[in-house]
Write an enzyme that holds these catalytic residues in place. Sequence first.
Site, PDB file in Angstrom:
ATOM      1  N   GLY A  24      28.102   1.501  35.595  1.00  0.00           N
ATOM      2  CA  GLY A  24      29.298   1.006  36.279  1.00  0.00           C
ATOM      3  C   GLY A  24      28.913   0.335  37.582  1.00  0.00           C
ATOM      4  O   GLY A  24      27.793  -0.167  37.729  1.00  0.00           O
ATOM      5  N   SER A  25      29.829   0.351  38.529  1.00  0.00           N
ATOM      6  CA  SER A  25      29.602  -0.370  39.786  1.00  0.00           C
ATOM      7  C   SER A  25      28.572   0.361  40.656  1.00  0.00           C
ATOM      8  O   SER A  25      28.340   1.562  40.506  1.00  0.00           O
ATOM      9  CB  SER A  25      30.916  -0.469  40.553  1.00  0.00           C
ATOM     10  OG  SER A  25      31.313   0.820  40.970  1.00  0.00           O
TER      11      SER A  25
ATOM     12  N   GLY B 296      28.013   4.372  41.291  1.00  0.00           N
ATOM     13  CA  GLY B 296      26.691   4.956  41.088  1.00  0.00           C
ATOM     14  C   GLY B 296      26.184   5.694  42.321  1.00  0.00           C
ATOM     15  O   GLY B 296      25.507   6.714  42.215  1.00  0.00           O
TER      16      GLY B 296
ATOM     17  N   GLU C 176      22.718   2.908  35.759  1.00  0.00           N
ATOM     18  CA  GLU C 176      22.624   1.510  35.334  1.00  0.00           C
ATOM     19  C   GLU C 176      23.828   0.826  35.950  1.00  0.00           C
ATOM     20  O   GLU C 176      24.935   0.898  35.420  1.00  0.00           O
ATOM     21  CB  GLU C 176      22.617   1.467  33.809  1.00  0.00           C
ATOM     22  CG  GLU C 176      22.059   0.179  33.246  1.00  0.00           C
ATOM     23  CD  GLU C 176      23.150  -0.776  32.877  1.00  0.00           C
ATOM     24  OE1 GLU C 176      23.396  -1.694  33.694  1.00  0.00           O
ATOM     25  OE2 GLU C 176      23.746  -0.614  31.810  1.00  0.00           O
TER      26      GLU C 176
ATOM     27  N   CYS D 110      26.963  -6.735  32.860  1.00  0.00           N
ATOM     28  CA  CYS D 110      26.155  -6.484  34.052  1.00  0.00           C
ATOM     29  C   CYS D 110      24.973  -7.438  34.075  1.00  0.00           C
ATOM     30  O   CYS D 110      24.355  -7.630  35.114  1.00  0.00           O
ATOM     31  CB  CYS D 110      25.726  -5.031  34.138  1.00  0.00           C
ATOM     32  SG  CYS D 110      24.917  -4.470  32.681  1.00  0.00           S
TER      33      CYS D 110
HETATM   34  C1  UN1 Z   1      26.078  -4.138  30.243  1.00  0.00           C
HETATM   35  O1  UN1 Z   1      26.634  -5.173  30.556  1.00  0.00           O
HETATM   36  O2  UN1 Z   1      26.344  -3.053  30.829  1.00  0.00           O
HETATM   37  O3  UN1 Z   1      21.728  -7.314  27.738  1.00  0.00           O
HETATM   38  C2  UN1 Z   1      25.130  -4.039  29.119  1.00  0.00           C
HETATM   39  C3  UN1 Z   1      22.945  -7.397  27.464  1.00  0.00           C
HETATM   40  C4  UN1 Z   1      23.554  -6.374  26.537  1.00  0.00           C
HETATM   41  C5  UN1 Z   1      23.920  -5.149  27.271  1.00  0.00           C
HETATM   42  C6  UN1 Z   1      24.717  -5.350  28.524  1.00  0.00           C
HETATM   43  N1  UN1 Z   1      22.605  -6.056  25.505  1.00  0.00           N
HETATM   44  O4  UN1 Z   1      23.650  -8.294  27.894  1.00  0.00           O
END
Ligand code: UN1
Length: 509
Positions: A238-239, A243, A260, A294
């Site tokens: 998450g953000s 985290g 993450e 992300c």
């Molecule tokens: C995410 O956005 O939290 O590499 C995961 C990627 C994807 C996973 C993203 N396999 O864009």
Amino acid sequence: MLRQALEELGIASDPRVSLDPKGSATPELEIVHSPTTGQPLASVRLDNAESLERAIDRSHAAFLRWREVPAPVRGQVVRAIGDEFRRHKRALGAIVTAEVGKIVSESEGEVQETIDIADFAVGLSRQLYGLTMPSERPGHAMREQWLPLGPIGVISAFNFPNAVWAWNAMVAAVCGDTVLWKPSLLAPLTALASNHLADRVARRMGCEDLFTLVIGRDDAVGERMIADRRLPLISATGSCRMGKRVGEVVARRLGRTLLELGGNNAAIVHEDADLELAARAILFAAVGTCGQRCTTTRRLIVHEKVADALVSKLVKAYGSVKIGDPAREGTLVGPLVNARAVEAFEHAIAAARQQGGTVLVGGARATVEGCAGHFVQPTIIRAPASNRLPIAQDETFAPILYVFTYRSAEDAIAMQNGVMQGLSSAIFTSNAALAERFLSPAGSGSDCGLAYVNMGTSGAEIGGAFGGEKDTGGGRESGSDSWKAYMRRQTCSINFSGKLELAQGIRFE
Ligand code: UN1
């Protein structure tokens, strides 16, 4: 469509879910809205402190049974779960699309990540290797073994409502752990369906409570969950703000975290790059998932000699992407997840303008006929010639690409590293030496957890370890040896000499 998918997955009649939602959210009830239409889709009854307590108890009791099952046998359960996801890929994808607004091909791609990590975990179940090491004493042996850790707390975000849980859950399961999952309140239906699929397969094979779901608010459920000593590892996605809170609370009890968090990913495009390839890769990485990965490319750092050529290709491509109902074929850009995300998008654009940025394409809400949801135009903003654009330091979860230019590759790498986050990075070049410079084994190239050459920043395969440095949190999930985070290490020394001998030559007689 949604009802049909929920029926196929056996949760349309779940007592926690009503597909005829009335009223508004309360502490006990969440209303799930469609990002596409803005209309309520379902209501979901929430967990509270007491039901969380029971869930942790069940998960812990199940762990004590599950850890006794040999790892390759655990792998067979995960194999059957992977097959169940294969069978229901379309239905589960439809729920993801309905609930978070991803286009169908990306929703199904996400379920594919779940299938892939299940396959990976099956193989892993026979490869939880420890080391042996020579003892300095005669007649002694030393080895290291990896042991199950406990019930793992998984906190996931809305944007990968199925796959990120699976990265954790499938690997944790073969490691001998059980999983207690708190999903985003923006995606509880995907969580109910995913957990139910895994749980019913495991139950059928005689293993209850391997996968437990708690859906709740942060104050009632989240805070208690992260503070609970029975959960030795909290894996949270998450953000950065979330985290940091998780990290702080879990550290206070000396628990472990796997974080993450946010990214602020850049693509460097050098003067010798294949611009056509770069433009296509950047289009997907910056606009795909409506900028809500992300790993989304948020910054383009382009050599000044090719900046105009590349930017005009991108502006043209941005102008032609189809924005619309994510369930419709041909749509490339669905909605943002909710009204707050649209506000954040607008705020970032206003700030960029104020800081001297120029909007080259997009920059406003988008209207889609028949859909009153949260649509925006994918946007490119060129930084002023000074390259000073403070808003680009923030991760705005929306399709905004900031463009910076450079003269020397060293400057480009410094700019790419010049943010708080360190998740993903990319360089486009046909110069092998520059590509290697970007990946320098001295660590002086990209400072991110993921570094790509001639590929966009998003779309990682599950086989590698996934995660990033700095404010991204340092955790690694998914492939490679990420499994070690879900186990505890034990160094074992065995004396078979019949004599007692102390290490370091110490005599104690
Ligand atoms: C995410 O956005 O939290 O590499 C995961 C990627 C994807 C996973 C993203 N396999 O864009």
